[in-house]
Design a protein around this motif. Structure first.
Motif: not given
Length: 555
Positions: A209-211, A213-218, A298-299, A543-545
Motif C-alpha cells: 500500500f505504498r505502491l 497506482l500505476f503498478v497496481w493497475a498493471h 482514496g488511494y 507513503e505514496a504521493y
C-alpha cells in the motif's frame, strides 16, 4: 517516496571487505545507438526493450490508422463507390485486428509498463530479462504472420472471427489466426514477468500500500493477461483447426455450435477491454496527483477498484450475446453484472475529480490529456450502461452506436492515457523536453477531432445505421461527412507528437531529473536513467504521493 542511500555495511574484524557500490556507467548508455543493431536486438535492458516495443507498436498504429483513413473515405458518400464491398470488409477487419491485438492491448504495458515498473519499485530490471526480450520477438513473429495475411489479400471476417463465416471464408483467416495466437504468448510472458517482479523485487520499505497506482493497475492487468489470453489463443487456434481438419467444433453442418465460439471469444475479449483501459487508468492516477500537487483521494479504494475491475471483467461476457439466442434468465444475470462493473470504474472517476478539486493544478500537456481522458471515458462508460440494458441493446446492437461506444473507451480512453503517459514520462525516457506549445495544440486537436469523429456515430446508430456496411441510406450522409472530417483532424492530432517527439530527441532542452516536481522512485534517478536504474538500492521511507499541502508547481 524517498530513495535514501543504501547504508554501507560495517566491516567485521578479520572479515571480508563490504561489497563495492554499483559502478556508475554512462547514464545515456541504453539510448546510445552507436553500439550497433546487435546490441539492441540482444539487449536484456527493460528500458531498451520498451523502446523496441515503442517503435514496433507505433508502426502498427500507423498501419491501423491507414485502414481507418480508407474506411472514412469510403463512407463520405452513401453509394459505396470507392471500393467494393469485399474490399471494405477487409479494410475494417484488418483495422480491427491491427489496432486491437497489435496496438491497444500491448501499448501501455509493453512500452510504459516495461520501462517504468522496475524503476517505480526500485528494481534494476524485471524478474526475467531474457523472457522480456523473448516477448518482443514473439510479438514481432505474430505481427509478421498477420502482415503476411494482409499482403496476401487480407481477411474479411471482422476482427472477431465469428463462425460459421470464418470457417468458410476464402481469405487468409489461418495466417491471421496464427499471428494472433502467437502474439497472445507475448502478453502472457509480459504479464507473468510483471506479476513476479511486483511480488518479489520491491525496494525495502515499499509495501503493497505504498505502491504507485500505476503498478497496481498493471498488476491487475497482468492477472487478466495470464488468465484470459490462453482462452482466446486456443479459441482462435480452434478456428484454424476447424478450417484445416473439419473437426465440427463450430460448424453446424458437422454438429458444431457457432454460438460456442462467441462464448469462448468474449470470455477473453471483454476482459481484454480492461487490458486496454486499466493501464491507462493507472497512468491517469499518476498524472492527476502530480499535476494537482495533492495526495490521490482514496488511494486504497482506487487500488482495490483495479482488482475489482479485473475480477468482474470475467463475468460479463454474456452481454455480447443478448441477440444470439441466449436465455432471458442468462440475459438478466449478465445485464446485472454489466451494471456492477461500472461501479469500480466510477469510483476512479470520482476520486480523480476529488483529487483535482482545490489542487494546485498545473495546466500542462499531461493534465490536458488527463482531463480529456476523464471526459471521454465517462461518456464511453455511460453509453456502456445503455448497452448493458437488454431492451436498448437489442435496438442498437450491430449499429454505429456500438462503434462509437467502443471507440470512446478505447480511443478516447486507452489512447488518451497512452499519449498522456508518453508526454509525462518522455523527459524521463529520453532526457529531453518536448515543445510544450505544440504538445498543447496536439492535445486540443486530438480532443476536438475525436469528438467530431465519433459523437455523430452515436446518433447514426440510434437512428439505425448498421455498422460494417460500405453503402448506406442518403439521410445518413451529413453525419458521416462530419465523422470523416473529424477523422482527418484526429489524424493530424496523432501525427504531431510523432514529429515533435522525434525533434525533441535531437534538439529538445535537456530535462532535469524531476521536471514536474512529482513523487515516486522514477523521479529519484537521472533522466534518462542509468543502465542499472539506481546507483545504490533505494529505500522507501514515506507513503505514496506524499505531497506537502503548500508545495508549488515546478514548471
Amino acid at each position: 517516496m524517498s530513495a535514501g542511500p543504501e547504508p554501507v555495511p560495517a566491516r567485521r574484524p578479520g572479515g571480508p571487505p563490504p561489497p563495492p557500490p554499483v559502478e556508475r556507467r554512462d547514464k545515456a548508455n541504453y539510448l546510445n545507438v552507436s553500439f550497433g543493431v546487435k546490441s539492441w536486438l540482444l539487449t536484456t535492458d527493460h528500458k531498451r526493450i520498451a523502446l523496441l516495443y515503442l517503435a514496433s507498436i507505433s508502426l502498427m498504429f500507423a498501419l491501423g490508422g491507414l485502414f481507418a483513413v480508407a474506411i472514412r473515405l469510403e463512407l463520405l458518400t452513401p453509394g459505396g463507390d470507392l471500393v467494393q464491398s469485399e474490399t471494405y470488409n477487409k479494410l475494417f477487419t484488418m483495422h480491427g485486428i491491427v489496432m486491437v491485438f497489435f496496438f491497444l492491448i500491448p501499448s501501455i504495458p509493453a512500452v510504459l509498463g516495461n520501462f517504468l515498473i522496475p524503476i517505480m519499485i526500485g528494481a534494476r530490471d524485471l524478474a526475467f530479462p531474457r523472457l522480456n526480450l523473448a516477448s518482443w520477438y514473439v510479438y514481432m513473429i505474430g505481427a509478421a504472420f498477420t502482415l503476411y495475411a494482409l499482403i496476401s489479400g487480407g481477411v474479411d471476417t471482422g476482427w472477431t472471427f465469428y463462425t460459421p463465416y470464418s470457417i468458410v471464408s476464402n481469405t487468409h483467416v489461418v495466417a491471421a489466426a496464427v499471428g494472433i495466437f502467437v502474439t497472445g504468448f507475448s502478453s502472457i510472458l509480459t504479464g507473468l514477468n510483471f506479476i513476479v517482479t511486483i511480488h518479489k523485487m520491491r525496494a525495502p520499505g515499499l509495501t503493497w500500500f505504498r505502491l504507485p497506482l500505476f503498478v497496481w493497475a498493471h498488476y491487475a492487468t497482468s492477472l487478466i493477461m495470464v488468465l484470459g489470453t490462453p482462452v482466446v489463443a486456443v479459441t482462435i487456434l480452434m478456428v484454424a483447426a476447424e478450417r484445416i481438419l473439419h473437426l465440427g467444433l463450430f460448424d453446424p453442418r458437422l454438429g458444431g455450435d457457432p454460438v460456442l465460439f462467441q462464448h469462448l471469444f468474449w470470455f477473453y475479449s471483454h476482459p481484454a477491454v480492461y487490458i486496454m483501459i486499466l493501464p491507462s487508468m493507472g497512468v491517469i492516477s499518476e498524472l492527476v496527483t502530480a499535476m494537482s500537487r495533492k495526495r490521490i483521494f482514496g488511494y486504497g479504494v482506487i487500488a482495490m477498484s483495479s482488482l475489482a475491475i479485473a475480477m468482474l471483467g470475467f463475468l460479463v461476457w454474456g452481454h455480447h450475446l443478448f441477440v444470439s439466442g441466449q436465455s432471458a434468465y442468462a440475459g438478466m444475470v449478465f445485464s446485472l453484472l454489466s451494471f456492477m462493473v461500472a461501479i469500480p470504474s466510477a469510483i476512479k472517476v470520482f476520486n480523480w475529480t476529488a483529487t483535482l478539486y482545490k489542487g494546485s493544478v498545473a495546466l500542462q500537456t499531461p493534465l490536458l490529456y488527463t482531463v480529456g481522458f476523464i471526459g471521454l471515458f465517462t461518456i464511453g462508460g455511460l453509453t456502456g450502461i445503455f448497452l448493458a440494458a437488454t431492451g436498448l441493446d437489442v435496438h442498437v446492437h450491430d449499429t454505429y452506436f456500438v462503434i462509437a461506444h467502443f471507440h470512446y473507451i478505447m480511443v478516447g480512453g486507452a489512447i488518451m492515457g497512452y499519449l498522456g503517459g508518453l508526454h509525462f514520462w518522455w523527459p524521463k525516457i529520453t532526457g529531453r523536453m518536448y515543445p510544450e506549445w505544440w504538445a498543447r495544440v496536439s492535445a486540443a486537436t486530438v480532443f476536438l477531432g475525436f469528438n467530431l469523429t465519433f459523437f455523430p456515430q452515436f446518433v447514426l446508430g440510434y437512428l439505425g445505421m448498421p455498422r460494417r456496411y460500405h453503402a448506406y441510406a442518403e439521410e445518413f450522409q451529413v453525419l458521416n461527412v462530419m465523422s470523416s472530417a473529424g477523422a482527418s483532424i484526429l489524424g493530424v492530432g496523432y501525427l504531431l507528437p510523432m514529429l515533435y517527439f522525434g525533434w525533441s530527441m535531437r534538439y529538445g532542452k535537456k530535462a532535469p531529473a524531476n521536471p514536474w516536481g512529482a513523487k515516486g522512485l522514477e523521479w529519484e534517478t537521472d533522466s534518462p536513467p542509468i543502465p542499472e536504474n539506481f546507483a545504490r538500492q533505494p529505500h522507501v521511507t514515506e507513503e505514496a504521493y506524499a505531497y506537502a499541502p503548500s508545495e508549488v508547481v515546478v514548471v
